[in-house]
Write an enzyme that holds these catalytic residues in place. Structure first.
Site, PDB file in Angstrom:
ATOM      1  N   HIS A 157      23.145   9.974   9.691  1.00 60.15           N
ATOM      2  CA  HIS A 157      23.923  10.348   8.422  1.00 60.15           C
ATOM      3  C   HIS A 157      24.565   8.832   8.227  1.00 60.15           C
ATOM      4  O   HIS A 157      24.745   7.995   8.741  1.00 60.15           O
ATOM      5  CB  HIS A 157      25.143  11.129   8.705  1.00 60.15           C
ATOM      6  CG  HIS A 157      25.851  11.618   7.446  1.00 60.15           C
ATOM      7  ND1 HIS A 157      25.375  12.751   6.969  1.00 60.15           N
ATOM      8  CD2 HIS A 157      26.579  10.937   6.613  1.00 60.15           C
ATOM      9  CE1 HIS A 157      26.290  12.917   5.858  1.00 60.15           C
ATOM     10  NE2 HIS A 157      26.824  11.677   5.667  1.00 60.15           N
ATOM     11  N   ASN A 168      25.416  -0.171  11.682  1.00 57.37           N
ATOM     12  CA  ASN A 168      24.167   0.019  12.658  1.00 57.37           C
ATOM     13  C   ASN A 168      23.371   0.845  12.171  1.00 57.37           C
ATOM     14  O   ASN A 168      23.746   2.072  11.828  1.00 57.37           O
ATOM     15  CB  ASN A 168      24.553   0.279  13.979  1.00 57.37           C
ATOM     16  CG  ASN A 168      25.468  -0.998  14.736  1.00 57.37           C
ATOM     17  OD1 ASN A 168      25.179  -1.944  14.555  1.00 57.37           O
ATOM     18  ND2 ASN A 168      26.524  -0.455  15.613  1.00 57.37           N
ATOM     19  N   SER A 211      23.902   6.760  16.878  1.00 56.24           N
ATOM     20  CA  SER A 211      23.813   7.787  17.400  1.00 56.24           C
ATOM     21  C   SER A 211      23.491   8.853  16.283  1.00 56.24           C
ATOM     22  O   SER A 211      23.504   9.933  16.795  1.00 56.24           O
ATOM     23  CB  SER A 211      25.153   8.175  18.268  1.00 56.24           C
ATOM     24  OG  SER A 211      26.029   8.125  17.500  1.00 56.24           O
ATOM     25  N   GLN A 245      31.145   1.227  10.271  1.00 54.94           N
ATOM     26  CA  GLN A 245      32.284   1.416  10.789  1.00 54.94           C
ATOM     27  C   GLN A 245      33.220   0.082  10.500  1.00 54.94           C
ATOM     28  O   GLN A 245      32.876  -0.780   9.898  1.00 54.94           O
ATOM     29  CB  GLN A 245      32.164   1.402  12.402  1.00 54.94           C
ATOM     30  CG  GLN A 245      31.098   2.527  12.940  1.00 54.94           C
ATOM     31  CD  GLN A 245      31.046   2.366  14.396  1.00 54.94           C
ATOM     32  OE1 GLN A 245      32.124   2.185  15.210  1.00 54.94           O
ATOM     33  NE2 GLN A 245      29.642   2.165  14.986  1.00 54.94           N
TER      34      GLN A 245
END
Length: 342
Positions: free
Chosen positions: A166, A155, A163, A170
């Site tokens: 950097h 994402n 959030s 995942q």
């Protein structure tokens, strides 16, 4: 009555991977491009951010300290959606209420130690290192007896719920096969059993003949705005050779995959002169030990921006109650993306 025209008339398009439909309304976007020009806030991120929990040597929220990593860095998600020690169990009531326990592992992959980069900014050689990690993690996690699917994804951007800026992605590996790859499994295997060829191989052949939606290609991969695209600038990366999962990639294919990711993400950044947000992920065969001759390796990019750096396509109204809908045709989006190639 005039003859039906894909470029002008409302119509539905079928997605053979999922069996679902999208409504296309090209008459609502008569002009080739309706983007608006606006000032884009500059992203002045630091190469190293002492407040970032993903930067090298920094302490994460759970108290663990990151190593002084120089390339990629993988760790188990401190707040993972899945847990390996979930007890086995289920719940059922009245034949309508059902729940089943789900075991799994959630991991985070930092693509680079540099806080200020994205995949579009990274060198192909460094993206290749990310691909190597994806391959190793898919094979390692897939060998666990309770892991039946390994979902690799990224994402990018706050608008997509990311959030931390950097560069990272995942992996969620779990005991069940999630909805989207489950649908793709059914349709790819059914197609293969009927035609003795992969659905996406035959789709690539059709796209090459029409030459309307291919954005670019190299020796190993093609990037296409799929005929059934839902998002305005949605693309799919399809391997030219038919294989089922990333573990089967050759060294040359891994390099070609890294180069493809670099190019498609760089093109996205040029559309509205902004670091383009998206959700992207690899789809490949389940790891449940079964044979899936119809599965064909591919990667989806779902970027939400519609008319500018701040105007997003939302799924609302009819789309939540009926089916997805788009105005700009996939052919128009493909032309727009191709015009930005260097």
């Amino acid at each position: 009555m005039e003859a039906f025209n894909l470029a002008d008339d409302p119509h539905r398009r079928y997605n053979p991977l999922t069996g679902e439909w999208v409504l296309v309304s090209p008459h609502r976007a008569k002009r080739p491009w309706q983007g608006q020009e606006e000032e884009v806030c500059e992203d002045n991120r630091l190469e190293y951010d002492p407040a970032c929990y993903l930067c090298p040597t920094n302490v994460r929220a759970n108290g663990a300290q990151n190593p002084d990593y120089k390339s990629t860095f993988v760790f188990q998600n401190d707040f993972g959606a899945l847990k390996a020690d979930t007890p086995e169990g289920s719940y059922a009531l009245g034949g309508l209420l059902r729940a089943e326990s789900e075991r799994g592992i959630s991991k985070v992959i930092c693509f680079s130690p540099r806080h200020d980069l994205t995949l579009a900014d990274m060198d192909v050689a460094d993206i290749r290192k990310v691909v190597d990690v994806w391959q190793a993690e898919y094979e390692e996690l897939g060998k666990l007896d309770y892991i039946n699917y390994v979902q690799i994804f990224e994402n990018k951007g706050a608008i997509m719920g990311c959030s931390n800026p950097h560069p990272h992605g995942q992996i969620w590996a779990q005991s069940s096969i999630p909805n989207e790859p489950a649908k793709e499994t059914v349709h790819q295997e059914s197609y293969f059993s009927q035609h003795n060829s992969s659905l996406l191989s035959d789709y690539l052949t059709l796209e090459a003949k029409e030459n309307k939606r291919i954005v670019f290609e190299n020796d190993h991969f093609a990037v296409i705005v799929p005929f059934w695209a839902v998002w305005p600038f949605e693309t799919i990366i399809i391997s030219k050779r038919h294989y089922q999962h990333i573990g089967q990639m050759t060294s040359d294919e891994k390099h070609g995959f890294a180069a493809t990711i670099k190019k498609v993400t760089a093109i996205y950044d040029k559309i509205f002169n902004t670091s383009f947000p998206y959700s992207a992920g690899i789809h490949q065969q389940p790891t449940d030990g079964k044979e899936y001759p119809g599965w064909h390796f591919h990667m989806h990019f779902f970027p939400p921006l519609l008319r500018s750096a701040s105007v997003k396509k939302f799924m609302v109204g009819y789309e939540m109650l009926g089916s997805p809908q788009r105005d700009i045709t996939p052919e128009t989006s493909a032309d727009r993306l191709k015009s930005l190639l260097q």
